[in-house]
Scaffold this motif. Structure first.
Motif, PDB file in Angstrom:
ATOM      1  N   UNK A 138       0.763  -1.238   0.000  1.00  0.00           N
ATOM      2  CA  UNK A 138       0.000   0.000   0.000  1.00  0.00           C
ATOM      3  C   UNK A 138       0.795   1.290   0.000  1.00  0.00           C
ATOM      4  N   UNK A 139       2.106   1.216  -0.077  1.00  0.00           N
ATOM      5  CA  UNK A 139       2.895   2.439  -0.091  1.00  0.00           C
ATOM      6  C   UNK A 139       3.221   2.857  -1.515  1.00  0.00           C
ATOM      7  N   UNK A 140       3.385   4.160  -1.703  1.00  0.00           N
ATOM      8  CA  UNK A 140       3.883   4.662  -2.976  1.00  0.00           C
ATOM      9  C   UNK A 140       5.388   4.441  -2.967  1.00  0.00           C
ATOM     10  N   UNK A 141       5.892   3.832  -4.032  1.00  0.00           N
ATOM     11  CA  UNK A 141       7.325   3.554  -4.110  1.00  0.00           C
ATOM     12  C   UNK A 141       7.780   3.686  -5.554  1.00  0.00           C
ATOM     13  N   UNK A 142       9.030   4.077  -5.728  1.00  0.00           N
ATOM     14  CA  UNK A 142       9.611   4.196  -7.056  1.00  0.00           C
ATOM     15  C   UNK A 142      11.085   3.825  -6.968  1.00  0.00           C
ATOM     16  N   UNK A 143      11.718   3.704  -8.119  1.00  0.00           N
ATOM     17  CA  UNK A 143      13.144   3.423  -8.134  1.00  0.00           C
ATOM     18  C   UNK A 143      13.885   4.653  -8.650  1.00  0.00           C
ATOM     19  N   UNK A 144      15.130   4.784  -8.230  1.00  0.00           N
ATOM     20  CA  UNK A 144      15.956   5.911  -8.646  1.00  0.00           C
ATOM     21  C   UNK A 144      17.303   5.361  -9.091  1.00  0.00           C
ATOM     22  N   UNK A 145      17.649   5.622 -10.346  1.00  0.00           N
ATOM     23  CA  UNK A 145      18.894   5.157 -10.934  1.00  0.00           C
ATOM     24  C   UNK A 145      19.825   6.361 -11.074  1.00  0.00           C
ATOM     25  N   UNK A 146      21.065   6.209 -10.634  1.00  0.00           N
ATOM     26  CA  UNK A 146      21.998   7.328 -10.726  1.00  0.00           C
ATOM     27  C   UNK A 146      23.405   6.810 -11.017  1.00  0.00           C
ATOM     28  N   UNK A 147      24.261   7.685 -11.473  1.00  0.00           N
ATOM     29  CA  UNK A 147      25.635   7.327 -11.793  1.00  0.00           C
ATOM     30  C   UNK A 147      26.004   7.844 -13.171  1.00  0.00           C
ATOM     31  N   UNK A 148      27.010   7.213 -13.768  1.00  0.00           N
ATOM     32  CA  UNK A 148      27.497   7.617 -15.087  1.00  0.00           C
ATOM     33  C   UNK A 148      26.955   6.629 -16.108  1.00  0.00           C
ATOM     34  N   UNK A 149      26.077   7.100 -16.969  1.00  0.00           N
ATOM     35  CA  UNK A 149      25.413   6.249 -17.949  1.00  0.00           C
ATOM     36  C   UNK A 149      26.427   5.563 -18.861  1.00  0.00           C
ATOM     37  N   UNK A 151      28.396   3.119 -18.065  1.00  0.00           N
ATOM     38  CA  UNK A 151      29.552   2.600 -17.331  1.00  0.00           C
ATOM     39  C   UNK A 151      29.068   1.678 -16.219  1.00  0.00           C
ATOM     40  N   UNK A 152      30.005   1.104 -15.502  1.00  0.00           N
ATOM     41  CA  UNK A 152      29.659   0.285 -14.340  1.00  0.00           C
ATOM     42  C   UNK A 152      29.432   1.159 -13.104  1.00  0.00           C
ATOM     43  N   UNK A 153      29.602   2.453 -13.253  1.00  0.00           N
ATOM     44  CA  UNK A 153      29.471   3.356 -12.121  1.00  0.00           C
ATOM     45  C   UNK A 153      28.041   3.866 -11.985  1.00  0.00           C
ATOM     46  N   UNK A 154      27.123   2.943 -11.823  1.00  0.00           N
ATOM     47  CA  UNK A 154      25.720   3.292 -11.614  1.00  0.00           C
ATOM     48  C   UNK A 154      25.193   2.499 -10.435  1.00  0.00           C
ATOM     49  N   UNK A 155      24.078   2.944  -9.927  1.00  0.00           N
ATOM     50  CA  UNK A 155      23.418   2.229  -8.829  1.00  0.00           C
ATOM     51  C   UNK A 155      21.937   2.570  -8.894  1.00  0.00           C
ATOM     52  N   UNK A 156      21.110   1.678  -8.399  1.00  0.00           N
ATOM     53  CA  UNK A 156      19.675   1.910  -8.378  1.00  0.00           C
ATOM     54  C   UNK A 156      19.133   1.568  -7.014  1.00  0.00           C
ATOM     55  N   UNK A 157      18.276   2.421  -6.480  1.00  0.00           N
ATOM     56  CA  UNK A 157      17.701   2.242  -5.148  1.00  0.00           C
ATOM     57  C   UNK A 157      16.197   2.410  -5.208  1.00  0.00           C
ATOM     58  N   UNK A 158      15.539   1.991  -4.138  1.00  0.00           N
ATOM     59  CA  UNK A 158      14.091   2.121  -4.016  1.00  0.00           C
ATOM     60  C   UNK A 158      13.771   3.239  -3.045  1.00  0.00           C
ATOM     61  N   UNK A 159      12.846   4.106  -3.445  1.00  0.00           N
ATOM     62  CA  UNK A 159      12.400   5.198  -2.576  1.00  0.00           C
ATOM     63  C   UNK A 159      10.954   4.947  -2.183  1.00  0.00           C
ATOM     64  N   UNK A 160      10.672   5.106  -0.897  1.00  0.00           N
ATOM     65  CA  UNK A 160       9.306   4.908  -0.388  1.00  0.00           C
ATOM     66  C   UNK A 160       8.804   6.231   0.149  1.00  0.00           C
TER      67      UNK A 160
END
Length: 160
Positions: A138-149, A151-160
């Motif tokens: 029931x929570x609003x949640x999304x993902x956030x991808x950041x880093x250098x497109x 490349x291997x220098x990226x990461x993705x997290x979940x925001x609630x």
């Protein structure tokens, strides 16, 4: 008067119907059907939530007494125990390689796979699955991808 008691999981619907010259209009019939469908949908959601809690080895009664912050934290930490980052040779196979249709599966089924097989789950797949778990509860949640497109220098997290 007739008294009808309908139970949908933990929810009880009580209808009192007059027995003399009982006629139900189309509008009232549609309203009754909508209410019943809503209760059935709530029951199915509770069932899916209970399955997720079981797969995460979390108790429903334990979960129910917590506040929202503690619930989110409990789901996250329970899910984190299932994540295999591919540090062993048998876990190098990724979720999408072994299960190309992984994003079509039910959440509880995916959690069961993660519990029983050493499959690598990237930060992106982890964030998508955690996002879907939060949404199921029931929570609003999304993902956030950041880093250098690119490349291997990226990461993705979940925001609630």
């Amino acid at each position: 008067m007739l008294l009808h008691d309908y139970r949908f999981g933990h929810i009880k619907l009580l209808l009192v119907l007059p027995t003399v010259n009982f006629r139900i209009g189309l509008h009232n019939l549609l309203l009754l059907i909508a209410i019943i469908l809503w209760f059935l949908n709530c029951s199915q959601k509770n069932s899916a939530r209970d399955q997720i809690l079981r797969e995460l080895d979390l108790g429903t009664s334990e979960y129910e007494i917590l506040d929202d912050f503690e619930r989110v934290d409990l789901l996250r930490s329970g899910f984190a125990k299932l994540i295999n980052r591919g540090y062993t040779p048998e876990s190098r196979l990724s979720m999408e390689e072994k299960y190309p249709d992984w994003d079509q599966k039910e959440i509880a089924e995916l959690l069961d796979i993660l519990k029983s097989e050493p499959i690598h789950l990237s930060c992106g797949k982890t964030s998508y699955l955690l996002r879907d778990i939060y949404r199921q509860f029931g929570w609003e949640a999304t993902t956030f991808n950041f880093g250098i497109e690119g490349t291997q220098f990226t990461h993705e997290v979940t925001l609630v």
